[in-house]
Design an enzyme around this catalytic site. Structure first.
Site, mmCIF file in Angstrom:
data_model
loop_
_atom_site.group_PDB
_atom_site.id
_atom_site.type_symbol
_atom_site.label_atom_id
_atom_site.label_comp_id
_atom_site.label_asym_id
_atom_site.label_seq_id
_atom_site.Cartn_x
_atom_site.Cartn_y
_atom_site.Cartn_z
ATOM 1 N N HIS A 111 -20.189 -25.021 -45.920
ATOM 2 C CA HIS A 111 -19.595 -23.689 -46.154
ATOM 3 C C HIS A 111 -20.054 -22.705 -45.082
ATOM 4 O O HIS A 111 -19.273 -21.905 -44.584
ATOM 5 C CB HIS A 111 -20.048 -23.116 -47.507
ATOM 6 C CG HIS A 111 -19.541 -23.850 -48.701
ATOM 7 N ND1 HIS A 111 -20.350 -24.598 -49.519
ATOM 8 C CD2 HIS A 111 -18.303 -23.935 -49.234
ATOM 9 C CE1 HIS A 111 -19.639 -25.104 -50.509
ATOM 10 N NE2 HIS A 111 -18.394 -24.725 -50.354
ATOM 11 N N GLN B 215 -5.955 -30.542 -49.649
ATOM 12 C CA GLN B 215 -5.959 -29.121 -50.041
ATOM 13 C C GLN B 215 -5.573 -28.252 -48.835
ATOM 14 O O GLN B 215 -4.763 -27.338 -48.938
ATOM 15 C CB GLN B 215 -7.346 -28.750 -50.558
ATOM 16 C CG GLN B 215 -7.579 -27.247 -50.683
ATOM 17 C CD GLN B 215 -8.905 -26.899 -51.326
ATOM 18 O OE1 GLN B 215 -9.043 -27.010 -52.530
ATOM 19 N NE2 GLN B 215 -9.886 -26.461 -50.551
ATOM 20 N N ARG C 242 -20.799 -31.347 -54.762
ATOM 21 C CA ARG C 242 -20.970 -32.374 -55.800
ATOM 22 C C ARG C 242 -22.005 -33.446 -55.400
ATOM 23 O O ARG C 242 -22.401 -34.252 -56.240
ATOM 24 C CB ARG C 242 -19.628 -33.011 -56.152
ATOM 25 C CG ARG C 242 -18.714 -32.038 -56.909
ATOM 26 C CD ARG C 242 -17.529 -32.710 -57.561
ATOM 27 N NE ARG C 242 -16.842 -31.816 -58.488
ATOM 28 C CZ ARG C 242 -15.753 -31.111 -58.191
ATOM 29 N NH1 ARG C 242 -15.211 -31.181 -57.000
ATOM 30 N NH2 ARG C 242 -15.195 -30.317 -59.114
#
Ligand code: PAF
Length: 290
Positions: free
Chosen positions: A37, A155, A189
């Site tokens: 990120h 995505q 995750r």
């Protein structure tokens, strides 16, 4: 760094950007930030004058029995990390800012076909939740550009398609996946993996690399050859202890099944390792002479 916790705070903060004509680059996240990120935030800076991040765990994109309730909420660390990497504004909305009525009653945005294959087939409703929330966030933040990680390859393509189909004046930028030293793609995750599973997890990327090697050797021939290596890759993953969901070679632009002669391919995989669902992908660009 400004933090907006509701719509009026967001609008007040955005006025400052708009007053000086700043080009806003938006990076939506669900928090629990890792280096992948933070790399998106740093890349975002290259495409504009102000970086706006959002942190919002979106209930609409989680299916029944998935990890919405247990998804890690790590607000304090997230804010400190965003500040360190020079983000200008963080939007941390409350559910009522995103879904003023019930989530189930909210207008949805859905990209058919591309949204129904691969992860869309295994997680019904997931991509509808993603495109709906991203559409809402785009309308609230009104960025000129937005940055997405290519780890979530499908995505990223879906958002690009949504933006094109709805005529949104937003440049959608895909950023390469950040990996650990052993090749494992960074993901929120990964924190769910046990020590033993964490040791096996890099085999997913290793298997993609093995497939890419086979494709490069063979050249741009589709058909039975691809079905053969997909099935061998599935066996390898099972041998390592994964329960593969899909492992598939597709065209980069639209995730269609490649035809002989196509040169821009991507191998995409999703596999369960214990309780954790891992996804990864690897682009393969074949030279014209292949
Ligand atoms: O990739 C994610 O973290 C989410 O799907 C996104 C784009 C922030 C939408 O909730």
């Amino acid at each position: 760094m400004d933090v907006a916790r509701n719509l009026s705070e967001l609008n007040a903060a955005l006025e400052n950007f708009d007053r000086c004509g700043a080009r806003k680059v938006f990076v939506p996240t669900m928090g629990n930030l890792h280096d992948g990120h933070l790399h998106l935030m740093t890349e975002a800076r290259r495409y504009g004058d102000g970086v706006v991040a959002s942190v919002y765990v979106n209930p609409m994109q989680f299916g029944p029995g998935e990890d919405f309730e247990s998804y890690p909420r790590t607000e304090k660390q997230d804010l400190a990390q965003l500040k360190d990497c020079g983000v200008d504004l963080v939007f941390m909305p409350d559910i009522s800012d995103i879904y003023p009525r019930e989530v189930e009653a909210h207008t949805t945005v859905e990209v058919p076909e591309l949204g129904a294959i691969l992860c869309g087939a295994s997680r019904p409703g997931h991509f509808r939740g993603v495109t709906t929330v991203v559409n809402r966030l785009f309308n609230l933040v009104a960025p000129q550009a937005a940055v997405f990680g290519k780890k979530d390859y499908q995505q990223w393509l879906l958002i690009r398609l949504m933006v094109a189909d709805l005529g949104m004046p937003i440049e959608v930028i895909g950023v390469d996946t950040v990996r650990g030293a052993d090749g494992l793609a960074l993901s929120s995750r990964n924190g769910y993996l046990s020590e033993a599973e964490r040791a096996i997890a890099p085999k997913l990327y290793e298997t993609l690399g093995w497939m890419a090697g086979q494709i490069s050797e063979q050249g741009a021939y589709a058909g039975d050859f691809l079905a053969g290596i997909e099935s061998q890759a599935r066996d390898r993953l099972q041998g390592f202890g994964f329960d593969p969901d899909y492992i598939s070679v597709r065209r980069q632009g639209d995730l269609g099944v490649p035809q002989t002669g196509d040169q821009e391919w991507v191998i995409l995989a999703a596999a369960q390792l214990g309780k954790t669902r891992l996804i990864d992908n690897l682009e393969v660009n074949l030279k014209p002479s292949d």
